[in-house]
Scaffold this active site. Structure first.
Site, mmCIF file in Angstrom:
data_model
loop_
_atom_site.group_PDB
_atom_site.id
_atom_site.type_symbol
_atom_site.label_atom_id
_atom_site.label_comp_id
_atom_site.label_asym_id
_atom_site.label_seq_id
_atom_site.Cartn_x
_atom_site.Cartn_y
_atom_site.Cartn_z
ATOM 1 N N GLY A 39 0.851 -1.182 0.000
ATOM 2 C CA GLY A 39 0.000 0.000 0.000
ATOM 3 C C GLY A 39 0.885 1.229 0.000
ATOM 4 C CB ALA A 41 2.802 2.409 4.719
ATOM 5 C CE LYS A 60 -3.301 -11.771 3.275
ATOM 6 N NZ LYS A 60 -4.038 -11.415 4.520
ATOM 7 C CB ALA A 71 -7.617 6.425 0.728
ATOM 8 C CD GLU A 139 -11.922 14.081 4.164
ATOM 9 O OE1 GLU A 139 -11.578 13.335 5.109
ATOM 10 O OE2 GLU A 139 -11.708 13.814 2.975
ATOM 11 C CG HIS A 367 -12.703 3.828 7.607
ATOM 12 N ND1 HIS A 367 -12.668 3.531 6.257
ATOM 13 C CD2 HIS A 367 -12.031 5.004 7.755
ATOM 14 C CE1 HIS A 367 -12.011 4.485 5.616
ATOM 15 N NE2 HIS A 367 -11.603 5.381 6.494
ATOM 16 N NE ARG A 402 -7.660 7.151 10.051
ATOM 17 C CZ ARG A 402 -8.225 7.624 8.930
ATOM 18 N NH1 ARG A 402 -7.834 8.768 8.416
ATOM 19 N NH2 ARG A 402 -9.173 6.929 8.324
#
Length: 545
Positions: A39, A41, A60, A71, A139, A367, A402
């Site tokens: 991903g 990261a 995987k 996202a 947001e 999430h 978060r």
């Protein structure tokens, strides 16, 4: 870590390694760095590593599936006029209920803007305003417009695909697709010196990869729940493997539920996310009577922190016997919606929902995971040789909840910092690097068993039902204790199972991760942030643990 655990049904032996065969007979390869996960990261970290290092990345399914690619909203960073890292810090701190690690959070908000500039330099197609500057939106729980985005609501897809294309041109990087992490290998000094893998589409094909540095970027734990926005690959593998090797973890009780997703999961339990940016553009949550209800819940109304919005929606559902509420964005015209939210517009249209004229059915689903493997501000875990970043890590930046769109920023900032720290260390794999020590592998007290595929499927469903029922948006001590007992029984049954395939492996990883999350939730007796206990609704019992 302790290998003997007291359970309600007695004492059982925890396996240090899931593989129970002869390690000396497994094929071995060596590299300088192995990265688990591709991903944002994993990709961003690998791209910042010294090209002189031989790097192996594994995933995987393939480069085209990760949590990052789903996202929608964007990446938060204080880049707009009138905004500042201090204001970004404050919004993150308030959303996290003040349980954030201030040092790590300061690093995030101060260094984040430079990583956004790096992505632009690498060709990520961020949306621009009429002046050619980065377009920013707002947001939930943000007091400023600071979310940069790509193609309206497809940020993750365009960022990860751009970096994946760049990775393919790196001659020092080798990609192993359809390869699962099984365990971290440790040497005689208890340092991590490699990993054990299982080929996803070739049952029984185990292998060892020895490396001086192991970077965990495997994502979250969405697969532990029956409804999630996560990719199917997110089954808590990294967390489970870290627990077995003795790495410290933190904040495991904090599981975030996004307030707004379409309530209908696909066959793998994944629900389509309705981005928080829809509410950032004026979307209003309404109950079954058409009444807007969030203004009574929080001063920021529909833009309140996610844990508050999710609980408010969940209460509406429970009190009124409804399966979802509705999100109303019909005050925006069709052209705006098609341009700003093309993915959401088209996906809803395929389901017969015209978001320009109809309210969108939404409900909270799992999430994001704030907990994970504990790291410092350079991504070091408590195990020498093991690093972690992204959702698999816990830097402490989130506290109890978060802030929206901080997750992709975390991948960038701390992934880069890991690479920089590794780049300043000796560059080549040394013959002095420790070899795996398997002397601590405990023998089971009963024969190895082959569970029928149907039974493994049933166990996986049980894990998801337990987590949904007892460790969801609302929790209490009685339910958590029951969950711990039920998971203890499952872990006992799996303790002697022969693991030959990905599905069984993932199920074992899920059970280990779920039990750790339940134990952490039991330990925090008070409500705070995403950890809301009905036996302490006012948060009077909350204390830092």
């Amino acid at each position: 870590m302790p290998r003997m655990n007291e359970e309600s049904r007695g004492v059982f032996i925890m396996r240090r390694y899931l593989w129970q065969g002869d390690f000396s007979k497994l094929p071995q390869t060596r590299c300088d760095v192995v990265v688990i996960g591709t991903g944002l990261a994993g990709l961003y970290t690998a791209l910042h590593l010294d090209p002189a290092l031989q790097v192996v990345l594994l995933n995987k399914n393939g480069l085209d599936e990760s949590n990052s690619m789903y996202a929608q909203g964007g990446i938060a960073a204080a880049i707009a006029p009138g905004d500042s890292p201090a204001q970004h810090f404050e919004d993150s701190w308030v959303a996290g209920a003040g349980l954030n690690n201030p040092s790590a959070l300061q690093v995030l908000v101060q260094e984040g803007p430079s990583d956004i500039r790096q992505l632009r330099d690498w060709g990520v197609p961020f949306d621009l305003d009429s002046q050619g500057c980065l377009s920013v939106t707002r947001e939930g729980a943000h007091h400023r417009n600071r979310i940069v985005h790509c193609h309206g609501d497809a940020t993750g897809l365009y960022v990860t695909s751009t970096l994946a294309d760049r990775l393919r041109s790196q001659t020092n990087c080798q990609l192993l697709e359809k390869t699962c992490l099984v365990d971290f290998l440790t040497d005689e000094q208890d340092a991590v010196c490699g990993i054990l893998t299982l080929t996803a589409d070739n049952p029984g094909q185990y292998a060892i990869i020895l490396a001086r540095h192991v970077i965990l970027a495997s994502g979250g734990i969405g697969g532990l729940y029956p409804r999630t926005t996560n990719a199917a690959t997110a089954t808590g593998d990294g967390l489970a493997a870290a627990l077995r090797c003795g790495a410290e973890t933190a904040d495991l009780e904090f599981v975030q539920f996004h307030p707004t997703a379409l309530p209908w999961p696909d066959a793998q339990g994944r629900c389509f996310l309705i981005s928080e940016a829809v509410r950032g553009e004026g979307g209003i949550l309404r109950n079954h009577k058409g009444k807007a209800f969030m203004a009574l819940e929080h001063p920021q109304a529909d833009l309140a922190p996610r844990d508050i919005v999710s609980r408010a929606i969940y209460r509406q559902m429970l009190e009124n016997g409804i399966e979802h509420v509705w999100l109303d964005i019909t005050h925006r015209d069709r052209d705006f919606l098609m341009k700003r939210f093309p993915t959401i517009y088209e996906t809803c249209a395929r389901r017969g929902i015209d978001i320009a004229t109809q309210w969108i059915p939404v409900s909270p689903v799992q999430h994001y995971y704030m907990g994970g493997v504990r790291t410092d501000i350079d991504g070091r875990t408590t195990k020498t040789g093991l690093w972690a970043c992204g959702e698999a890590a816990c830097t402490g930046i989130y506290g109890a909840n978060r802030l929206a769109s901080n997750s992709l920023l975390e991948c960038l900032v701390f992934g880069r910092r890991i690479a920089q720290a590794i780049n300043h260390q000796p560059t080549k794999f040394s013959s002095l690097t420790g070899q795996p020590d398997f002397s601590g592998q405990l023998r089971l007290v009963r024969p190895i068993l082959d569970l029928p595929a149907g039974r493994v499927q049933t166990i996986r469903l049980q894990i998801r039902q337990i987590m949904d029922r007892h460790c969801g948006i609302l929790r209490n001590q009685e339910g958590l204790e029951l969950a711990a007992e039920q998971l203890g029984d499952i872990i006992q049954e799996l303790a002697a199972v022969r693991i030959q395939d990905r599905f069984t492996l993932e199920t074992c990883q899920m059970a280990t991760a779920a039990k750790a999350i339940i134990q952490a939730a039991m330990a925090r007796t008070g409500s705070v942030g995403a950890h809301f206990r009905t036996d302490d609704p006012a948060g009077k019992l909350n204390s830092v643990v």
